[in-house]
Design an enzyme around this catalytic site. Structure first.
Site, PDB file in Angstrom:
ATOM      1  N   HIS A 141       0.848  -1.194   0.000  1.00 11.14           N
ATOM      2  CA  HIS A 141       0.000   0.000   0.000  1.00 11.14           C
ATOM      3  C   HIS A 141       0.886   1.248   0.000  1.00 11.14           C
ATOM      4  O   HIS A 141       1.916   1.287   0.683  1.00 11.14           O
ATOM      5  CB  HIS A 141      -0.921  -0.008   1.223  1.00 11.14           C
ATOM      6  CG  HIS A 141      -2.015   1.011   1.113  1.00 11.14           C
ATOM      7  ND1 HIS A 141      -1.783   2.354   1.313  1.00 11.14           N
ATOM      8  CD2 HIS A 141      -3.313   0.894   0.779  1.00 11.14           C
ATOM      9  CE1 HIS A 141      -2.910   3.015   1.117  1.00 11.14           C
ATOM     10  NE2 HIS A 141      -3.861   2.150   0.791  1.00 11.14           N
ATOM     11  N   GLU A 183      -4.085   1.263  -7.276  1.00 13.34           N
ATOM     12  CA  GLU A 183      -4.545   2.416  -6.497  1.00 13.34           C
ATOM     13  C   GLU A 183      -3.684   3.619  -6.830  1.00 13.34           C
ATOM     14  O   GLU A 183      -2.597   3.785  -6.249  1.00 13.34           O
ATOM     15  CB  GLU A 183      -4.396   2.131  -4.993  1.00 13.34           C
ATOM     16  CG  GLU A 183      -5.158   0.926  -4.510  1.00 13.34           C
ATOM     17  CD  GLU A 183      -5.411   1.025  -3.013  1.00 13.34           C
ATOM     18  OE1 GLU A 183      -6.579   1.163  -2.643  1.00 13.34           O
ATOM     19  OE2 GLU A 183      -4.458   1.002  -2.232  1.00 13.34           O
TER      20      GLU A 183
HETATM   21  P1  PGA Z   1      -9.833   5.711  -0.095  1.00 12.87           P
HETATM   22  O1  PGA Z   1      -8.581   4.741   0.229  1.00 12.87           O
HETATM   23  O2  PGA Z   1     -10.991   4.825  -0.442  1.00 12.87           O
HETATM   24  O3  PGA Z   1     -10.033   6.498   1.159  1.00 12.87           O
HETATM   25  O4  PGA Z   1      -9.416   6.542  -1.254  1.00 12.87           O
HETATM   26  C1  PGA Z   1      -8.334   3.601  -0.527  1.00 12.87           C
HETATM   27  C2  PGA Z   1      -7.105   2.883  -0.031  1.00 12.87           C
HETATM   28  O5  PGA Z   1      -6.128   3.541   0.378  1.00 12.87           O
HETATM   29  O6  PGA Z   1      -7.046   1.636  -0.045  1.00 12.87           O
END
Ligand code: PGA
Length: 233
Positions: free
Chosen positions: A84, A152
């Site tokens: 992440h 992401e």
């Molecule tokens: P968010 O975060 O939905 O608040 O944008 C997603 C994540 O970091 O997995």
């Protein structure tokens, strides 16, 4: 097909709050949706609906402040988030992320490996984004059936802005072509956009941060995902 809906609580909720959330979540009709919540380490609970936000690549040992395989196994945890961007920002290196992924894959975990470009790379366009994402996947065992890729974009995490559907679809196809795997999308997912994101062909699931903290909102996301899963099968 099975649609995956993951909730990353990050550093939110106490053990008590997580327990109450989980009790409500257990009662939700999930249909063909595979739901997992990733609470903070202090709120791990023994449930097939719970995964770990982190784990050290060793069974146990002299690693102050870390949690390893032995501790995760005590809770029956077999799903983990790795890579992440918020952990990369804390200094987790590509080499360390490779070690973590192979360790947890070897030990039977479902690994959700997160990749995503920062804004400065995003602004350089398609080729730069593609090269950046592929470099993040170097040395990761993409042929492993338990390795899942979560795309992401760093600039969309915790923000109100999300990439256009076309952008998610194009990048999803690019990742799929290079890895033979569909993606999970994360970054600004909420009940108002989850349906159109899940309907994109390279997308098999979503990783939800802020919008998962409110149980009723997350339950609505699951209901929407359930109907998409019925249509997509
Ligand atoms: P968010 O975060 O939905 O608040 O944008 C997603 C994540 O970091 O997995």
């Amino acid at each position: 097909m099975k649609v995956k809906v993951l909730a990353n609580f990050k550093m939110n909720k106490t053990r008590k709050e997580t327990k109450e959330y989980l009790e409500k979540l257990e009662k939700v009709d999930k249909g063909r949706v595979e739901v997992t919540i990733f609470p903070p380490m202090s709120a791990l609970l023994p449930s097939p609906l719970v995964g770990a936000q982190n784990g050290y690549p060793a069974e146990k040992g002299a690693f102050t402040g870390e949690v390893g395989l032995e501790q995760l196994r005590e809770f029956g945890i077999d799903k983990i988030l790795i890579g992440h961007s918020e952990r990369r920002q804390l200094g987790e290196t590509p080499q360390f992320l490779r070690e973590k992924s192979s360790f947890y894959l070897e030990n039977g975990f479902q690994v959700f490996f997160c990749i995503g470009e920062p804004m400065e790379v995003h602004q350089q366009g398609k080729e730069a984004i593609g090269a950046y994402l592929l470099s993040q996947l170097e040395g990761i065992d993409l042929s492993h059936p338990n390795l899942h890729i979560a795309y992401e974009p760093v600039w969309a995490i915790g923000q109100k802005v999300t990439p256009s559907l076309e952008m998610i679809e194009n990048i999803g196809h690019f990742i799929e072509k290079n890895t033979q795997k569909p993606i999970l999308y994360g970054g600004g997912v909420k009940k108002d956009n989850v349906q159109e994101i899940l309907e994109l062909s390279p997308v098999e699931g979503v990783l939800v941060g802020s919008a998962s903290l409110d149980f009723d909102h997350f339950a609505q996301i699951i209901q929407i995902a359930k109907s998409v899963a019925e249509r997509k099968q």
